[in-house]
Design a protein around this motif. Structure first.
Motif, short mmCIF file in Angstrom:
data_model
loop_
_atom_site.label_atom_id
_atom_site.label_comp_id
_atom_site.label_asym_id
_atom_site.label_seq_id
_atom_site.Cartn_x
_atom_site.Cartn_y
_atom_site.Cartn_z
N ALA A 40 18.84 4.09 6.57
CA ALA A 40 18.87 4.20 5.12
C ALA A 40 19.54 5.52 4.75
N VAL A 41 20.31 5.54 3.64
CA VAL A 41 21.00 6.76 3.20
C VAL A 41 20.18 7.42 2.11
N PRO A 42 20.41 8.72 1.84
CA PRO A 42 19.66 9.41 0.78
C PRO A 42 19.73 8.67 -0.55
N GLY A 43 18.57 8.58 -1.20
CA GLY A 43 18.46 7.86 -2.46
C GLY A 43 18.01 6.43 -2.32
N GLU A 44 18.12 5.86 -1.14
CA GLU A 44 17.65 4.49 -0.92
C GLU A 44 16.13 4.49 -0.67
N THR A 45 15.55 3.32 -0.85
CA THR A 45 14.10 3.17 -0.67
C THR A 45 13.80 2.59 0.70
N VAL A 46 12.81 3.17 1.37
CA VAL A 46 12.33 2.64 2.64
C VAL A 46 10.86 2.27 2.48
N ASN A 47 10.38 1.44 3.38
CA ASN A 47 8.99 0.97 3.33
C ASN A 47 8.24 1.40 4.57
N VAL A 48 7.11 2.08 4.34
CA VAL A 48 6.21 2.46 5.43
C VAL A 48 5.15 1.37 5.53
N ARG A 49 5.13 0.64 6.62
CA ARG A 49 4.17 -0.43 6.84
C ARG A 49 3.05 0.08 7.75
N ALA A 50 1.84 -0.39 7.49
CA ALA A 50 0.68 0.04 8.28
C ALA A 50 -0.18 -1.16 8.64
N VAL A 51 -0.79 -1.09 9.79
CA VAL A 51 -1.78 -2.08 10.22
C VAL A 51 -3.09 -1.33 10.43
N LEU A 52 -4.10 -1.66 9.63
CA LEU A 52 -5.44 -1.08 9.76
C LEU A 52 -6.28 -2.07 10.56
N PHE A 53 -6.72 -1.67 11.75
CA PHE A 53 -7.41 -2.61 12.64
C PHE A 53 -8.85 -2.17 12.88
N ASN A 54 -9.70 -3.16 13.09
CA ASN A 54 -11.13 -2.92 13.33
C ASN A 54 -11.53 -3.64 14.61
N ASP A 55 -11.68 -2.86 15.67
CA ASP A 55 -12.08 -3.41 16.97
C ASP A 55 -13.49 -2.96 17.32
N THR A 56 -14.28 -2.61 16.28
CA THR A 56 -15.65 -2.18 16.50
C THR A 56 -16.58 -3.38 16.41
N ASP A 57 -17.89 -3.14 16.42
CA ASP A 57 -18.86 -4.24 16.37
C ASP A 57 -19.46 -4.40 14.97
N SER A 58 -18.83 -3.81 13.94
CA SER A 58 -19.34 -3.92 12.58
C SER A 58 -18.17 -4.03 11.60
N VAL A 59 -18.44 -4.65 10.46
CA VAL A 59 -17.44 -4.69 9.40
C VAL A 59 -17.12 -3.26 8.95
N MET A 60 -15.85 -2.97 8.75
CA MET A 60 -15.43 -1.62 8.38
C MET A 60 -14.92 -1.62 6.94
#
Length: 437
Positions: A40-60
């Motif tokens: 991407a060049v300066p001034g363009e928009t980029v997207n930061v994607r995230a994955v929030l994961f729960n590998d514990t034994d309770s709802v988070m």
């Protein structure tokens, strides 16, 4: 009495079986980031994607921050800081066991960002890159961002410098105004708030039973709705390794049948259901973590708040083993029979058990961000039974593009209201909106 003894024996067998499944597995939870674009060049928009994961034994439970502070570095270590903005409004997120949630923030590439850039979310040790791969143990990874946070894109395409953001705007994100930490530091799964007391309350409260409002027309226009939540009584010192008391909850559910065809729009009946219970979503998990067994146990009171002949109340203790199977395609099947023992019944409904029985047979199939199907069946004595089937579909995946779920509920049998626990309701379909399916 023989029937009651059989139920007690069933409970003992369940407890013994689940006791053998108390094996410890490594439990983790976290968030991982990536850039959707590679160039991407300066001034363009980029997207930061995230994955929030729960590998514990309770709802988070977690609340996504409305802004992230990004650090941009070139090969010589020159640093720029800018903001990324959450797509959608910040909201509390509940992540079931062995599940994940996807999130996205948008950011403008700063005007002064030239050449190869390594990008990280401030406080997270992961390096992201535009047109290059992250370089470990370099100035890019280890230099603090001793510069202000700029308003990327505000200067326009004709300017060579973006103006700095006001100090109060930067401080509102929880970041330092003068200097950000180096990449090699950790980021906590916690949201910032100006009120620690509200933060504690928000982190302790979560969804319990389904929350919905449905409308039907059989035998006159009517609505059935339910609200429900639970409150965690103790905050774990180590969220990934909670103690026994950290699984103790207060719960509250309210269900009502509303007559919309009469002149004054009266409520036919309302059930108030406070409860105290212990719950752990995964007492045991298979090595592949596609099978896991949970347990809930507690006491519940239910009454309709009326007096004299219309008064109804029920008390029972229960144990609810939960057998879960996680499919590779991203869905979970849960079988959760609730085995109940009544005590201190109301004077106006001493035969309630004959209609509701001692077991709630519950089955649930839930796709990630997709279809949710639930079924509930009760079988009392002398042919008294109840069937409730529900289906929900996320409205984000329809042309409406809104929060919540399209909700359809079918009910037939005894016990649609506590007041009419001994009256049979013909099959009725209601359609509405669910906040929690």
């Amino acid at each position: 009495m023989a029937y009651l003894f059989r139920q007690v024996r069933i409970i003992k067998v369940c407890v013994a079986l689940l006791g053998t499944l108390l094996l410890c597995a490594t439990a983790t939870a976290g968030i991982s980031y990536r850039l959707q674009q590679t160039h991407a060049v300066p001034g363009e928009t980029v997207n930061v994607r995230a994955v929030l994961f729960n590998d514990t034994d309770s709802v988070m439970s977690w609340t996504a921050p409305g802004n992230l502070v990004l650090q941009w570095r070139n090969e010589s270590g020159q640093t720029i800081r800018s903001l990324a903005y959450l797509e959608g409004a910040p909201a509390a997120i509940s992540i079931p066991v062995n599940n994940f949630i996807k999130l996205s923030w948008r950011a403008v590439v700063p005007t002064e960002a030239q050449g190869l850039q390594a990008v990280n979310i401030e406080g997270d040790a992961t390096l992201l890159a535009l047109d290059t791969s992250p370089r470990e143990n370099s100035l890019i990874a280890g230099t603090p961002a001793a510069v202000p946070v700029i308003d990327a894109g505000a200067a326009g395409s004709g300017s060579l410098s973006d103006p700095p953001l006001p100090d109060n705007v930067v401080a509102a994100t929880g970041a330092s105004v003068e200097q950000g930490p180096a990449v090699n530091s950790t980021r906590q799964l916690a949201s910032t708030s100006s009120s620690p007391a509200f933060d504690r309350f928000r982190n302790a409260i979560s969804a319990y039973e389904p929350i919905y409002f449905d409308f039907g027309t059989k035998n006159g226009k009517n609505a059935r709705y339910q609200i429900s939540f639970k409150y965690r009584l103790f905050t774990p010192d180590d969220p990934e390794n909670p103690e026994f008391l950290d699984h103790l909850y207060l719960g509250y559910t309210q269900t009502a049948l509303w007559d919309l065809d009469s002149d004054s729009y009266p409520f036919v009946d309302t059930s108030f259901k406070p409860s105290l219970f212990w719950r752990k979503d995964a007492l045991w998990q298979s090595p592949s973590k596609n099978w896991f067994v949970g347990l809930a146990s507690g006491i519940q009171h239910e009454s309709n708040g009326k007096s004299d002949e219309d008064s109804r109340s029920v008390n029972y203790g229960y144990i609810q083993p939960e057998l879960n199977y996680r499919f590779d395609g991203g869905s979970t099947l849960t079988f959760a029979p609730r085995i109940k023992g009544y005590f201190g019944g109301g004077d106006h409904n001493p035969d309630y058990r004959d209609y509701a029985g001692n077991v709630d047979w519950q089955l649930r199939y839930a796709q990630d961000n997709g279809l949710v199907l639930t079924g509930l069946y009760r079988h009392g004595s002398s042919g008294h039974n109840m069937t409730q089937i529900e289906a929900a579909w996320p409205l984000k995946r329809t042309f409406l593009n809104m929060n919540g779920y399209l909700h359809v509920q079918y009910f037939e049998g005894y016990g649609e209201t506590l007041l009419g626990y001994n009256q049979r309701s013909d099959g009725q379909v209601r359609v509405g909106i669910a906040l929690v399916p």
